[in-house]
Design a protein around this motif. Structure first.
Motif, PDB file in Angstrom:
ATOM      1  N   PHE A  34       0.811  -1.226   0.000  1.00 52.66           N
ATOM      2  CA  PHE A  34       0.000   0.000   0.000  1.00 52.66           C
ATOM      3  C   PHE A  34       0.843   1.273   0.000  1.00 52.66           C
ATOM      4  N   LEU A  35       2.119   1.179   0.365  1.00 48.72           N
ATOM      5  CA  LEU A  35       3.014   2.333   0.303  1.00 48.72           C
ATOM      6  C   LEU A  35       4.072   2.172  -0.785  1.00 48.72           C
ATOM      7  N   GLY A  36       3.829   1.216  -1.686  1.00 53.07           N
ATOM      8  CA  GLY A  36       4.775   0.954  -2.761  1.00 53.07           C
ATOM      9  C   GLY A  36       5.352  -0.442  -2.644  1.00 53.07           C
ATOM     10  N   GLU A  37       5.660  -1.047  -3.761  1.00 49.65           N
ATOM     11  CA  GLU A  37       6.140  -2.427  -3.795  1.00 49.65           C
ATOM     12  C   GLU A  37       7.386  -2.649  -2.945  1.00 49.65           C
ATOM     13  N   GLN A  38       8.263  -1.656  -2.857  1.00 49.32           N
ATOM     14  CA  GLN A  38       9.555  -1.830  -2.196  1.00 49.32           C
ATOM     15  C   GLN A  38       9.613  -1.211  -0.798  1.00 49.32           C
ATOM     16  N   PHE A  39       8.508  -0.660  -0.309  1.00 48.08           N
ATOM     17  CA  PHE A  39       8.570   0.092   0.943  1.00 48.08           C
ATOM     18  C   PHE A  39       9.095  -0.763   2.102  1.00 48.08           C
ATOM     19  N   PHE A  40       8.525  -1.921   2.307  1.00 48.89           N
ATOM     20  CA  PHE A  40       8.929  -2.762   3.436  1.00 48.89           C
ATOM     21  C   PHE A  40      10.216  -3.536   3.143  1.00 48.89           C
TER      22      PHE A  40
END
Length: 311
Positions: A97-103
C-alpha cells in the motif's frame, strides 16, 4: 470450508481502511481478503477462528492476519444473530500500500519478517494489546496523515515482540478453488448458528450442503483439515471453557449449554482438546487468577492458557 471472499475498498484520500466493527451492516461470516488485517478487541469474549485454529478470545485480543487467511470472530454477546456488532478496531491494508519496495527497506526488516509470519495469524499478549489499543483509540480521532504514521509505529513495535503466538497450523493452506464458495459459506453459517444443538449430526450438515454424507465428509476435510464433527466439538469445548471461567454454573449445566448430549461425551472431548478435565481447567484458572490478583489483574486467554493449549 471455502471462506467468502471480500473485496475491500479504501476510503477516498486514504491508503488503508480503519474502522470499528460495530459500524458494519453486513453479516458476520468466515471470510478472507488479500489485505493484511490488524484486529483489536478491547472488551468481550467469544470464539475466534483463524485458518484451522479455533480458540476462545477475551479482553485485549490483538491479532495480525496475513493476506487471504480465512478468519472470523463470533462474540458471545451477539451469538446467533445475523449481525455481530461487538466493538473491535480493525485496520486493513495491502502489503504494497506504500509501494512495492517500501517494506524492503533495511529499517523495516523486522516488520517484513513479521508480515511473512502473519500468514498463519499472530496473537499478541494482552500487555502488548493494551499498548497498541491505546494508539488505535487515538487514531480514531486523528487526520489520515497522522494515522498513517501511527500505523507504521504500531507495526514497528509489534515486530519487536518475541512472544507472538502463531495460530493456524504449519500445514494449513488457503483454499483457492472458488467453485463451492456458496455451498461452503452456507455450511459455515449453519454450524455457527446450530453448534450448541446436541442433535446436530453429520447427516444434517450433509443435507444442508446438498451432498451425500461420504462426499460431504471429503469436502469438509479437504477445506479445514478436520472432520465436521471434530470441528463442532472444538467450538463446543471453546464455549465450555468460557463458561467455566466466566460463570459459576455447575459443570452439568455447562456441558448442556455448550451443546453436548451427555456428560461422558463432554468429558472425553474436553480432555481430548484441553489435556485435562473441566474441573481441573476451572481450578487451574481460579488458582492463576487468585495469585495474579495479589499484584495485578490476571490475563487469561494467552500464553499457557491460550490458543490450542488450554483455551
Amino acid at each position: 470450508m471455502k471462506p467468502a471472499f471480500e473485496k475491500l475498498l479504501t476510503p477516498p484520500g486514504q491508503s488503508f481502511r480503519f474502522f470499528n466493527r460495530k459500524t458494519l451492516t453486513t453479516a458476520a461470516r468466515w471470510h478472507s481478503h488479500p489485505e493484511i488485517e490488524l484486529t483489536y478487541v478491547e472488551h468481550g469474549s467469544g470464539t475466534r477462528i483463524v485458518g484451522d485454529n479455533i480458540s476462545s478470545y477475551r479482553d485485549h485480543d490483538l491479532v495480525l492476519l496475513g493476506p487471504n487467511l480465512p478468519h472470523t470472530w463470533q462474540s458471545d454477546e451477539f451469538q446467533g444473530r445475523k449481525l455481530d456488532l461487538h466493538p473491535a478496531m480493525v485496520i486493513q491494508f495491502r502489503r504494497e500500500f506504500l509501494g512495492e519496495q517500501f517494506f524492503e527497506a533495511p529499517e523495516f526488516s523486522s516488520v517484513r519478517a513479521m508480515l511473512d509470519d502473519s500468514r498463519r495469524g499472530l496473537l499478541f499478549s494482552p500487555e502488548m494489546a493494551r499498548r497498541i489499543g491505546d494508539r488505535l483509540s487515538m487514531m480514531m480521532h486523528e487526520s489520515p496523515g497522522v494515522r498513517l504514521v501511527r500505523l507504521l509505529d504500531c507495526l514497528l513495535e509489534l515486530a519487536e515482540c518475541q512472544q507472538a503466538e502463531r495460530l493456524a497450523s504449519l500445514g494449513f493452506s488457503v483454499p483457492t478453488d472458488s467453485h463451492a464458495e456458496g455451498r461452503t459459506q452456507k455450511i459455515c453459517a449453519f454450524i455457527g448458528e446450530h453448534y450448541r444443538n446436541p442433535d446436530l449430526t453429520h447427516q444434517t450438515l450433509a443435507d444442508e450442503a446438498d451432498m451425500n454424507p461420504s462426499a460431504f465428509s471429503r469436502f469438509f476435510r479437504e477445506r479445514t483439515g478436520k472432520t465436521a464433527m471434530n470441528y463442532i466439538a472444538e467450538m463446543r469445548v471453546s464455549l465450555a471453557c468460557r463458561l467455566l471461567i466466566n460463570t459459576d454454573l455447575p459443570i452439568t449445566e455447562i456441558y448442556e449449554a455448550s451443546g453436548f448430549a451427555n456428560a461422558s461425551n463432554f468429558n472425553r472431548q474436553f480432555r481430548r482438546f484441553r489435556k485435562l478435565s473441566a474441573r481441573e481447567y476451572r481450578n487451574l484458572h481460579r488458582a492463576v487468577a487468585g495469585k495474579a490478583s495479589l499484584s495485578e489483574p490476571a490475563e487469561m486467554g494467552y500464553s499457557e492458557l491460550s490458543g490450542n493449549q488450554l483455551m
